[in-house]
Enzyme design. Structure first.
Site, PDB file in Angstrom:
ATOM      1  N   GLY A   1      -3.145  -1.264   4.102  1.00 20.52           N
ATOM      2  CA  GLY A   1      -2.914  -1.985   2.909  1.00 20.52           C
ATOM      3  C   GLY A   1      -1.477  -2.355   2.880  1.00 20.52           C
TER       4      GLY A   1
ATOM      5  N   GLU B   1      -7.238   1.639   9.681  1.00 18.16           N
ATOM      6  CA  GLU B   1      -8.456   1.676   8.973  1.00 18.16           C
ATOM      7  C   GLU B   1      -9.467   2.666   9.639  1.00 18.16           C
ATOM      8  OE1 GLU B   1      -6.024  -0.925   6.620  1.00 18.16           O
ATOM      9  OE2 GLU B   1      -6.247  -0.545   8.649  1.00 18.16           O
TER      10      GLU B   1
ATOM     11  N   GLU C   1      -0.881  -5.181   5.167  1.00 24.19           N
ATOM     12  CA  GLU C   1      -1.774  -6.332   4.598  1.00 24.19           C
ATOM     13  C   GLU C   1      -0.773  -7.193   3.482  1.00 24.19           C
ATOM     14  OE1 GLU C   1      -6.376  -5.468   5.201  1.00 24.19           O
ATOM     15  OE2 GLU C   1      -5.373  -3.968   3.950  1.00 24.19           O
TER      16      GLU C   1
ATOM     17  N   ALA D   1      -3.577   2.002   1.190  1.00 24.35           N
ATOM     18  CA  ALA D   1      -4.152   2.280  -0.099  1.00 24.35           C
ATOM     19  C   ALA D   1      -4.175   3.454  -0.135  1.00 24.35           C
ATOM     20  CB  ALA D   1      -5.691   1.715   0.383  1.00 24.35           C
TER      21      ALA D   1
HETATM   22  N1  T1G Z   1      -3.212   7.584   0.728  1.00 23.13           N
HETATM   23  C1  T1G Z   1      -2.828   8.927   0.178  1.00 23.13           C
HETATM   24  N2  T1G Z   1      -2.027   9.746   0.926  1.00 23.13           N
HETATM   25  C2  T1G Z   1      -1.734   9.777   1.731  1.00 23.13           C
HETATM   26  C3  T1G Z   1      -1.916   8.561   2.522  1.00 23.13           C
HETATM   27  C4  T1G Z   1      -2.680   7.626   2.031  1.00 23.13           C
HETATM   28  N3  T1G Z   1      -2.955   6.468   2.548  1.00 23.13           N
HETATM   29  N4  T1G Z   1      -1.090   8.702   3.663  1.00 23.13           N
HETATM   30  C5  T1G Z   1      -0.610  10.082   3.516  1.00 23.13           C
HETATM   31  N5  T1G Z   1      -0.830  10.529   2.311  1.00 23.13           N
HETATM   32  C6  T1G Z   1      -0.428  12.009   2.042  1.00 23.13           C
HETATM   33  C7  T1G Z   1      -0.753  13.007   2.965  1.00 23.13           C
HETATM   34  O1  T1G Z   1      -2.173  13.461   2.422  1.00 23.13           O
HETATM   35  C8  T1G Z   1      -0.005  14.053   2.637  1.00 23.13           C
HETATM   36  O2  T1G Z   1       0.094  14.710   1.444  1.00 23.13           O
HETATM   37  C9  T1G Z   1       1.288  13.304   2.832  1.00 23.13           C
HETATM   38  O3  T1G Z   1       0.933  11.827   2.218  1.00 23.13           O
HETATM   39  C10 T1G Z   1       2.306  13.178   3.742  1.00 23.13           C
HETATM   40  O4  T1G Z   1       1.117  12.601   4.997  1.00 23.13           O
HETATM   41  C11 T1G Z   1      -7.734  -1.979   2.067  1.00 23.13           C
HETATM   42  C12 T1G Z   1      -8.263   0.734   2.261  1.00 23.13           C
HETATM   43  C13 T1G Z   1       2.068   7.558   6.975  1.00 23.13           C
HETATM   44  C14 T1G Z   1       2.220   8.043   9.106  1.00 23.13           C
HETATM   45  O5  T1G Z   1      -4.454   5.499   7.203  1.00 23.13           O
HETATM   46  O6  T1G Z   1      -1.016   7.879   8.878  1.00 23.13           O
HETATM   47  O7  T1G Z   1      -5.098   0.902   3.309  1.00 23.13           O
HETATM   48  O8  T1G Z   1      -0.745  17.133   2.168  1.00 23.13           O
HETATM   49  O9  T1G Z   1       1.434  14.690   6.409  1.00 23.13           O
HETATM   50  O10 T1G Z   1       3.136  13.036   9.223  1.00 23.13           O
HETATM   51  O11 T1G Z   1      -7.101  -1.922   4.274  1.00 23.13           O
HETATM   52  O12 T1G Z   1       0.333  10.141   6.360  1.00 23.13           O
HETATM   53  O13 T1G Z   1       1.839  16.590   1.520  1.00 23.13           O
HETATM   54  O14 T1G Z   1      -0.103  16.451  -0.165  1.00 23.13           O
HETATM   55  O15 T1G Z   1       0.625  12.554   7.154  1.00 23.13           O
HETATM   56  O16 T1G Z   1       5.108  11.854   7.737  1.00 23.13           O
HETATM   57  C15 T1G Z   1      -4.640   3.114   5.792  1.00 23.13           C
HETATM   58  C16 T1G Z   1      -2.410   7.290   6.816  1.00 23.13           C
HETATM   59  C17 T1G Z   1      -5.204   3.400   4.469  1.00 23.13           C
HETATM   60  C18 T1G Z   1      -2.228   5.911   6.868  1.00 23.13           C
HETATM   61  C19 T1G Z   1       3.014   9.904   7.343  1.00 23.13           C
HETATM   62  N6  T1G Z   1      -3.360   4.062   5.986  1.00 23.13           N
HETATM   63  N7  T1G Z   1      -1.339   8.163   6.563  1.00 23.13           N
HETATM   64  O17 T1G Z   1       2.666  10.989   8.364  1.00 23.13           O
HETATM   65  O18 T1G Z   1       2.943  12.976   6.854  1.00 23.13           O
HETATM   66  S1  T1G Z   1      -6.652   2.687   4.257  1.00 23.13           S
HETATM   67  C20 T1G Z   1      -3.641   5.089   6.681  1.00 23.13           C
HETATM   68  C21 T1G Z   1      -0.610   8.380   7.814  1.00 23.13           C
HETATM   69  C22 T1G Z   1      -6.026   1.110   3.641  1.00 23.13           C
HETATM   70  C23 T1G Z   1      -6.750  -1.119   2.971  1.00 23.13           C
HETATM   71  C24 T1G Z   1      -7.353   0.227   3.822  1.00 23.13           C
HETATM   72  C25 T1G Z   1       0.591   9.359   7.713  1.00 23.13           C
HETATM   73  C26 T1G Z   1       1.854   8.688   7.644  1.00 23.13           C
HETATM   74  P1  T1G Z   1       0.322  16.290   1.305  1.00 23.13           P
HETATM   75  P2  T1G Z   1       1.798  13.228   6.334  1.00 23.13           P
HETATM   76  P3  T1G Z   1       3.558  12.337   8.194  1.00 23.13           P
END
Ligand code: T1G
Length: 684
Positions: A100, A123, A103, A61
């Site tokens: 998500g 999450e 999912e 998400a």
């Molecule tokens: N949403 C918005 N922005 C995101 C994002 C996300 N989920 N993930 C990364 N970014 C942005 C981050 O802020 C950065 O921005 C850029 O992408 C690069 O990230 C219902 C509710 C995917 C492994 O927890 O683990 O789904 O600083 O530097 O090292 O169940 O990002 O460039 O402006 O980390 O290559 C669950 C979180 C969400 C994954 C890539 N997902 N992201 O790593 O790049 S909750 C996560 C990561 C959810 C549902 C629930 C990592 C990555 P900027 P980065 P990276």
């Protein structure tokens, strides 16, 4: 176009292209929602392949949408729409299918992935639980134990392992789209694999849930989400499919608005911003291809290992062959440990060690791009090292000190090419700790500073720029915390009460047991150096213990007794006597202390010091202070760091509680910066 469609014969290929990580923003959800309707209406479409552009599959998400009013289509409805679509969907995964994103993949009829891809439900790292069926569908594909591991740890798994777990149907070699189309051509779209709701989740031993909860309680230390995630998976095995989805939803919504989730989102974005400070926009880092490390002691060997782990060749310098032998042995010991710990293979360990060249002559550093000094923390010793380095190294080579307490300006004073010097403050053990304090001098060239940040990126550590002062950001706050810990001892608390209060707050260790582990002599040495710099020191009890030779576990006595070398500290009458003596000298009124009062007396003054550090520009942002506290000193991630925590407590209340402590002579007065921020509501 965020979501686009191409046709490959009977197969429709839906591509999500929403940089940087194809997060499920409203636009992406809307695009996918409409695509289901469009494709379901096309009779000549046999199946749909969902693939993403850029560096990764859908990474979850859109976290930046959290805290805003949720817009339709909601993710939980979108996953059901894909799951019940007339056309079967195949998820084609590269990079990371997370949260998500995974999912959605779980509601596709098939999942294929490149071997380098990973899938997961991280999450809990954001203080929430999956909210679109992850805790309900995962056990029905991978079984309960595997689902518990995946969801409560938040750790993704690589595609080959995911296939073994039943989460992925095929691992694709070569081009993902071509491989997915080839896979699709082998699929029987008449006898489709069962949907999650039509699968059982298997059974577990009667005591499985209590055992799993007990195991989690040992490592969560106050974090709520992992335990709630476990409850969701339990519900998934005991309730109907719809009932379990509803339970998960309820839990997700409750946690999404929680303080812990807001704190962990704060840390998430702070960590992502840290490697790219705005002041370095457009600055090209000086290239670092070869690194020299001066000193093979604990820090030197750890730094050399961290460089090797980042793929950099290392030249390790020691003053003589026997010292060099010890240095290389330290390094081999680290890799042997990593080898036996199964983190790397013996071959990989051997390759890493082979990448370190041991030398006793600094001339060997003539071509090094960066040299990091990690010798004894003494000004004269360090100045001598840098004087010799300055004569052996290229004039554009970066020369860095790993000092934790000395003023880098004084170490480099008078040396040629002052623009190439800075401090790189690693934390011990350097090959494990994920923090690097980067301390430029007034002359440090931006390209040199940028090289420090670039080094942190390849080392997977969090870089934080710190200004020059005693202890930079981290140790300066630690000094306040330790002084406060002694203050409450004089005011009636015991070391055990203080340590247990700080553990209950979420710290991995209390301040006294941490000192016993690290050794009281290290802090004593720093106090001596600070006293010589004319600074006032407050450690009346620690000074007495050191004078008694109680240096911690290594002397089987410190703040606690460790009879027979046990690792479990016992309360000590000697320490109680030392506290009495120190108190009679200071005559602080004694009183009883609750856990929250102890936490206030230790953490609030740290916040006050953080506000001073900000006001002095030693830290550029409050979130830098939070990152230092979390990655360097074990401050609980789910509290967001001291500055975020204080903000959540309410700065006006924090100021009032600090004023009470100050009035009791138990803390310094509230600094103007903090008072002003609470008055204006500006916050941190
Ligand atoms: N949403 C918005 N922005 C995101 C994002 C996300 N989920 N993930 C990364 N970014 C942005 C981050 O802020 C950065 O921005 C850029 O992408 C690069 O990230 C219902 C509710 C995917 C492994 O927890 O683990 O789904 O600083 O530097 O090292 O169940 O990002 O460039 O402006 O980390 O290559 C669950 C979180 C969400 C994954 C890539 N997902 N992201 O790593 O790049 S909750 C996560 C990561 C959810 C549902 C629930 C990592 C990555 P900027 P980065 P990276």
């Amino acid at each position: 176009m965020t979501v686009s469609l191409t046709r490959h014969g009977a197969f429709a290929v839906v591509c999500v292209d929403h940089p940087p990580v194809n997060a499920l923003s409203q636009a992406v959800r809307q695009g996918l929602w409409e695509m289901v309707g469009t494709l379901d209406a096309l009779d000549d479409v046999l199946a749909v392949i969902l693939i993403c552009a850029g560096r990764t599959f859908i990474a979850g998400a859109d976290v930046s949408e959290f805290g805003k009013p949720p817009l339709e289509p909601h993710l939980r409805d979108l996953v059901t729409r894909i799951e019940t679509a007339r056309k079967p969907w195949i998820a084609a995964i590269h990079g990371s299918a997370l949260g998500g994103g995974f999912e959605i993949a779980l509601t596709c009829r098939y999942r294929v992935a490149l071997a380098s891809a990973s899938v997961g439900l991280p999450e809990v790292n954001l203080g929430i639980v999956p909210g679109a069926g992850g805790t309900v569908r995962t056990p029905r594909f991978a079984g309960i134990e595997a689902a518990v591991e995946l969801v409560t740890t938040g750790k993704p798994v690589r595609a080959p392992k995911a296939k073994q777990m039943g989460l992925i149907d095929a691992v694709i070699e070569g081009d993902l789209l071509e491989g997915s189309l080839a896979f699709a051509r082998t699929c029987d779209f008449v006898h489709l694999p069962a949907l999650a709701q039509d699968r059982g989740s298997g059974a577990v031993e009667p005591d499985f849930w209590t055992t799993a909860e007990a195991a989690l309680l040992k490592c969560v230390r106050g974090e709520e989400a992992p335990l709630r995630a476990l409850a969701c998976i339990k519900a998934a095995t005991e309730r109907s499919f719809a009932g379990a989805l509803a339970f998960e939803r309820e839990t997700f919504l409750a946690l999404r608005g929680s303080r812990q989730a807001s704190a962990m989102r704060h840390v998430f974005f702070c960590e992502r911003a840290a490697p790219r400070p705005s002041e370095l926009n457009g600055v090209t880092p000086r290239p670092v291809r070869t690194v020299g490390v001066i000193g093979g002691g604990t820090m030197g060997a750890g730094i050399a290992t961290a460089c090797r782990d980042a793929g950099l060749p290392v030249i390790l310098i020691e003053q003589d062959p026997s010292a060099l032998g010890r240095g290389l042995a330290n390094l081999s010991r680290i890799y042997d440990g990593a080898g036996t710990g199964g983190r790397i293979s013996a071959q990989q360990a051997a390759d890493k060690v082979r990448g370190v060249t041991g030398q006793t002559d600094m001339a060997a550093l003539a071509e090094a791009d960066l040299v990091i000094e990690a010798v004894f923390e003494d000004l004269a010793v360090k100045r001598d090292v840098f004087a010799r380095l300055a004569s052996h190294c290229r004039s554009d080579a970066i020369l860095a000190t790993n000092t934790s307490y000395l003023d880098p300006q004084r170490i480099f004073e008078g040396l040629p090419h002052p623009e190439r010097f800075l401090a790189l403050h690693f934390f011990s053990p350097a090959q494990v700790m994920t923090l690097l304090e980067i301390v430029p001098t007034a002359q440090t060239d931006p390209s040199v500073l940028a090289a420090g940040f670039a080094l942190a990126r390849v080392m997977n550590t969090i870089p934080v720029r710190a200004g020059i002062c005693d202890g930079f950001i981290g140790n300066r706050m630690l000094k306040v915390l330790r002084a406060q810990a002694e203050r409450v001892l004089l005011a009636g608390a015991t070391p055990a009460a203080v340590d247990s209060a700080m553990r209950a707050f979420g710290q991995p260790m209390g301040p006294f047991e941490a000192q016993d582990l690290g050794g009281l002599d290290i802090a004593a040495f720093q106090r001596q150096a600070a006293r010589e710099r004319g600074e006032t020191i407050f450690a009346p009890v620690a000074e007495r213990l050191v004078a008694l030779g109680r240096l911690g576990q290594k002397t089987q006595a410190g703040w606690y007794d460790y009879p027979g070398g046990s690792r479990q500290g016992q309360e000590s009458a000697v320490v109680a006597k030392a506290i009495d003596e120190a108190d009679s000298a200071a005559s602080v009124p004694r009183r009883s202390w609750s856990e929250s009062q102890i936490v206030d007396a230790l953490v609030l003054p740290v916040v006050n010091e953080g506000a001073r550090i900000l006001a002095e520009g030693i830290a550029a942002r409050a979130c830098d202070i939070d990152l230092v506290a979390i990655h360097g000193y074990g401050f609980p991630r789910w509290l967001g760091g001291p500055m975020h925590w204080a903000q959540a407590e309410g700065l006006a209340d924090v100021v009032a509680r600090l004023e009470t402590l100050a009035a009791e002579g138990l803390a310094d007065p509230v600094c103007d910066g903090l008072r002003e921020r609470s008055r204006t509501g500006e916050g941190f």
